[in-house]
Design a protein around this motif. Structure first.
Motif, PDB file in Angstrom:
ATOM      1  N   ALA A   1      -7.288  -0.628  -2.040  1.00 23.72           N
ATOM      2  CA  ALA A   1      -6.983  -1.009  -3.422  1.00 23.72           C
ATOM      3  C   ALA A   1      -6.112  -2.256  -3.477  1.00 23.72           C
ATOM      4  O   ALA A   1      -6.354  -3.177  -4.267  1.00 23.72           O
ATOM      5  CB  ALA A   1      -6.295   0.145  -4.144  1.00 23.72           C
ATOM      6  N   VAL A   2      -5.089  -2.324  -2.620  1.00 22.59           N
ATOM      7  CA  VAL A   2      -4.203  -3.498  -2.582  1.00 22.59           C
ATOM      8  C   VAL A   2      -4.983  -4.737  -2.171  1.00 22.59           C
ATOM      9  O   VAL A   2      -4.813  -5.823  -2.748  1.00 22.59           O
ATOM     10  CB  VAL A   2      -3.026  -3.253  -1.614  1.00 22.59           C
ATOM     11  CG1 VAL A   2      -2.272  -4.554  -1.342  1.00 22.59           C
ATOM     12  CG2 VAL A   2      -2.075  -2.213  -2.183  1.00 22.59           C
TER      13      VAL A   2
ATOM     14  N   LEU B   1      -5.622   8.037  -4.810  1.00 27.45           N
ATOM     15  CA  LEU B   1      -4.784   7.035  -4.159  1.00 27.45           C
ATOM     16  C   LEU B   1      -3.773   7.646  -3.190  1.00 27.45           C
ATOM     17  O   LEU B   1      -3.335   6.979  -2.247  1.00 27.45           O
ATOM     18  CB  LEU B   1      -4.042   6.207  -5.212  1.00 27.45           C
ATOM     19  CG  LEU B   1      -4.908   5.308  -6.096  1.00 27.45           C
ATOM     20  CD1 LEU B   1      -4.070   4.660  -7.183  1.00 27.45           C
ATOM     21  CD2 LEU B   1      -5.615   4.236  -5.264  1.00 27.45           C
ATOM     22  N   SER B   2      -3.390   8.895  -3.404  1.00 27.61           N
ATOM     23  CA  SER B   2      -2.394   9.530  -2.534  1.00 27.61           C
ATOM     24  C   SER B   2      -3.029  10.251  -1.349  1.00 27.61           C
ATOM     25  O   SER B   2      -2.324  10.921  -0.584  1.00 27.61           O
ATOM     26  CB  SER B   2      -1.542  10.514  -3.337  1.00 27.61           C
ATOM     27  OG  SER B   2      -2.347  11.544  -3.892  1.00 27.61           O
TER      28      SER B   2
ATOM     29  N   MET C   1       2.195   1.780  -3.563  1.00 27.77           N
ATOM     30  CA  MET C   1       1.153   2.385  -4.388  1.00 27.77           C
ATOM     31  C   MET C   1       0.962   3.851  -4.011  1.00 27.77           C
ATOM     32  O   MET C   1       0.798   4.711  -4.894  1.00 27.77           O
ATOM     33  CB  MET C   1      -0.157   1.613  -4.221  1.00 27.77           C
ATOM     34  CG  MET C   1      -1.283   2.131  -5.102  1.00 27.77           C
ATOM     35  SD  MET C   1      -2.814   1.183  -4.930  1.00 27.77           S
ATOM     36  CE  MET C   1      -2.347  -0.352  -5.738  1.00 27.77           C
ATOM     37  N   PHE C   2       1.000   4.157  -2.716  1.00 23.58           N
ATOM     38  CA  PHE C   2       0.827   5.538  -2.265  1.00 23.58           C
ATOM     39  C   PHE C   2       1.953   6.432  -2.779  1.00 23.58           C
ATOM     40  O   PHE C   2       1.703   7.531  -3.305  1.00 23.58           O
ATOM     41  CB  PHE C   2       0.792   5.593  -0.740  1.00 23.58           C
ATOM     42  CG  PHE C   2       0.955   6.983  -0.176  1.00 23.58           C
ATOM     43  CD1 PHE C   2      -0.096   7.886  -0.203  1.00 23.58           C
ATOM     44  CD2 PHE C   2       2.172   7.389   0.364  1.00 23.58           C
ATOM     45  CE1 PHE C   2       0.059   9.172   0.302  1.00 23.58           C
ATOM     46  CE2 PHE C   2       2.339   8.668   0.864  1.00 23.58           C
ATOM     47  CZ  PHE C   2       1.280   9.558   0.835  1.00 23.58           C
TER      48      PHE C   2
ATOM     49  N   SER D   1       0.831  -1.206   0.000  1.00 24.48           N
ATOM     50  CA  SER D   1       0.000   0.000   0.000  1.00 24.48           C
ATOM     51  C   SER D   1       0.865   1.254   0.000  1.00 24.48           C
ATOM     52  O   SER D   1       0.511   2.268  -0.614  1.00 24.48           O
ATOM     53  CB  SER D   1      -0.936   0.005   1.216  1.00 24.48           C
ATOM     54  OG  SER D   1      -0.220   0.195   2.425  1.00 24.48           O
TER      55      SER D   1
ATOM     56  N   ASN E   1      -6.999   4.545   1.222  1.00 20.17           N
ATOM     57  CA  ASN E   1      -7.449   4.206  -0.139  1.00 20.17           C
ATOM     58  C   ASN E   1      -6.534   3.186  -0.811  1.00 20.17           C
ATOM     59  O   ASN E   1      -7.000   2.255  -1.469  1.00 20.17           O
ATOM     60  CB  ASN E   1      -7.531   5.473  -0.983  1.00 20.17           C
ATOM     61  CG  ASN E   1      -8.622   6.417  -0.498  1.00 20.17           C
ATOM     62  OD1 ASN E   1      -9.514   6.007   0.237  1.00 20.17           O
ATOM     63  ND2 ASN E   1      -8.558   7.662  -0.907  1.00 20.17           N
ATOM     64  N   THR E   2      -5.227   3.368  -0.666  1.00 21.29           N
ATOM     65  CA  THR E   2      -4.310   2.404  -1.272  1.00 21.29           C
ATOM     66  C   THR E   2      -4.371   1.063  -0.549  1.00 21.29           C
ATOM     67  O   THR E   2      -4.196   0.016  -1.169  1.00 21.29           O
ATOM     68  CB  THR E   2      -2.862   2.926  -1.257  1.00 21.29           C
ATOM     69  OG1 THR E   2      -2.483   3.240   0.090  1.00 21.29           O
ATOM     70  CG2 THR E   2      -2.731   4.145  -2.126  1.00 21.29           C
TER      71      THR E   2
ATOM     72  N   ALA F   1       1.598   7.001  -6.480  1.00 20.37           N
ATOM     73  CA  ALA F   1       0.480   7.908  -6.760  1.00 20.37           C
ATOM     74  C   ALA F   1       0.831   9.340  -6.368  1.00 20.37           C
ATOM     75  O   ALA F   1       0.498  10.302  -7.080  1.00 20.37           O
ATOM     76  CB  ALA F   1      -0.754   7.436  -5.992  1.00 20.37           C
TER      77      ALA F   1
END
Length: 377
Positions: A251-252, A235-236, A220-221, A217, A247-248, A224
């Motif tokens: 999503a993960v 996502l950030s 991804m953060f 996560s 949010n990330t 983003a």
């Protein structure tokens, strides 16, 4: 992919602790359709639980992780001692004996395949790096965490494998490859202590899944945040109350569960997911590091507490070459490994298709984000 690979391992432990964890069918073996399906269910529940814990806050997640690691270390010491006490063979018989098997290249393919376990240590590199922003003095803390993970995995993991092979009722039993350490524990310690050890293994799996999911996560953060992913603003986003990128995390979790659900009803899902995930992570660590060194940019691993000096390049080169051999060996579409039932060509070539699909998706995303406006921050 990595999160899914770890979470699905719950199937090797929980049904042996209590039959009620076998929610689908009666065969808990990962090589059966019911066992693989149940593994997907348990894995999805584990991923969802880790997402909730990760979203509560860094402090709470840290406490859970520390408890898990502590229990894991105590469990490894106890497990190794008990397995040695129930040994059926000597260390040489356990490690060097072939029982009449092996031809051609002999140990080479087996050695490469055995690297899968050692390659899992790459997750320690990834987790220590991606969570370093949330630690104090990360330039010193992260390298020490990496070295500690290597040493602990080498000593603890090596002794546990050796003790398990020495204590296994039979090295040729199909249960050893299908159920692993859990089968050896229940075979030798069919008591309350055996259940306790299995519980410790389950805690270790959960703790590892939590750490890798949090790491993913953060990856991804950070991507983003730097406008390297679509929907970067969403996502950030960091939750003001918990201070975490919820949010990330969601999503993960969704993507990891989706990886499991795609393989629903497939008996070889465990072999396919675990093998591919660890190879990808291994190469994502070693290959970019080698490229940096060759370009003479700031070489990775030369920060405080982790200096390789002149040995950096040759060690990195050996790691990449061995990783390439491992990738070929693991990804080779052996029907008896990836599609033992003979009913799914896609599953047989799953590793190749997944790596190719990941590369294509990466190229598409990279081309897309290059067109996005920069410097939002």
């Amino acid at each position: 992919m990595s999160v899914a690979a770890l979470a699905i391992a719950m199937q090797t432990v929980l049904p042996m602790i209590w039959s009620g964890f076998q929610l689908v069918g009666h065969d808990s073996s990962l090589t059966s359709v019911s066992g693989a399906t149940n593994a997907i269910i348990l894995g999805s529940i584990t991923i969802a639980a880790c997402a909730v814990i990760g979203g509560v806050g860094v402090a709470f997640m840290g406490r859970i992780t520390v408890i898990g690691v502590t229990v894991e270390i105590v469990g490894v010491v106890l497990m190794v001692a008990l397995m040695f006490l129930h040994a059926h063979r000597t260390p040489m018989q356990a490690v060097a004996g072939t029982a009449g098997h092996g031809h051609g290249l002999g140990y080479v393919p087996a050695f490469l395949a055995s690297m899968v376990m050692a390659a899992y240590v790459m997750y320690g590199f990834d987790s220590a790096a991606e969570l370093s922003e949330e630690t104090r003095d990360p330039r010193r803390t992260a390298p020490r965490a990496i070295v500690g993970a290597l040493l602990l995995s080498a000593v603890g993991g090596g002794l546990m494998i050796l003790a398990t092979l020495m204590a296994a009722p039979s090295l040729g039993a199909p249960e050893l490859s299908g159920e692993g350490i859990a089968w050896v524990i229940t075979s030798q310690l069919d008591t309350a202590m055996g259940k306790v050890l299995l519980g410790i293994v389950a805690i270790a799996i959960f703790s590892a899944t939590l750490a890798i999911q949090a790491s993913a996560s953060r990856v991804m953060f950070s991507m983003a945040r730097d406008d390297r992913l679509p929907f970067g603003a969403f996502l950030s986003h960091v939750n003001k109350r918990t201070g975490t990128p919820i949010n990330t995390g969601i999503a993960v979790a969704v993507l990891a569960i989706a990886v499991l659900l795609v393989n629903l009803g497939q008996a070889s899902v465990f072999a396919a997911i675990t093998s591919v995930s660890v190879v990808i992570v291994y190469y994502l660590v070693t290959l970019p590091a080698l490229i940096q060194r060759v370009r003479r940019s700031a070489p990775p691993g030369d920060g405080p507490g982790l200096r390789l000096g002149r040995w950096g390049l040759p060690v990195n080169l050996v790691a990449v070459v061995m990783g390439a051999a491992l990738l070929v060996d693991i990804a080779w579409p052996r029907a008896e490994v990836y599609d033992p039932d003979g009913g799914s060509t896609v599953l047989q070539y799953f590793s190749i298709l997944f790596v190719a699909g990941t590369a294509v998706l990466g190229v598409i995303v990279h081309a897309y984000v290059r067109r996005l406006p920069r410097n939002r921050y």
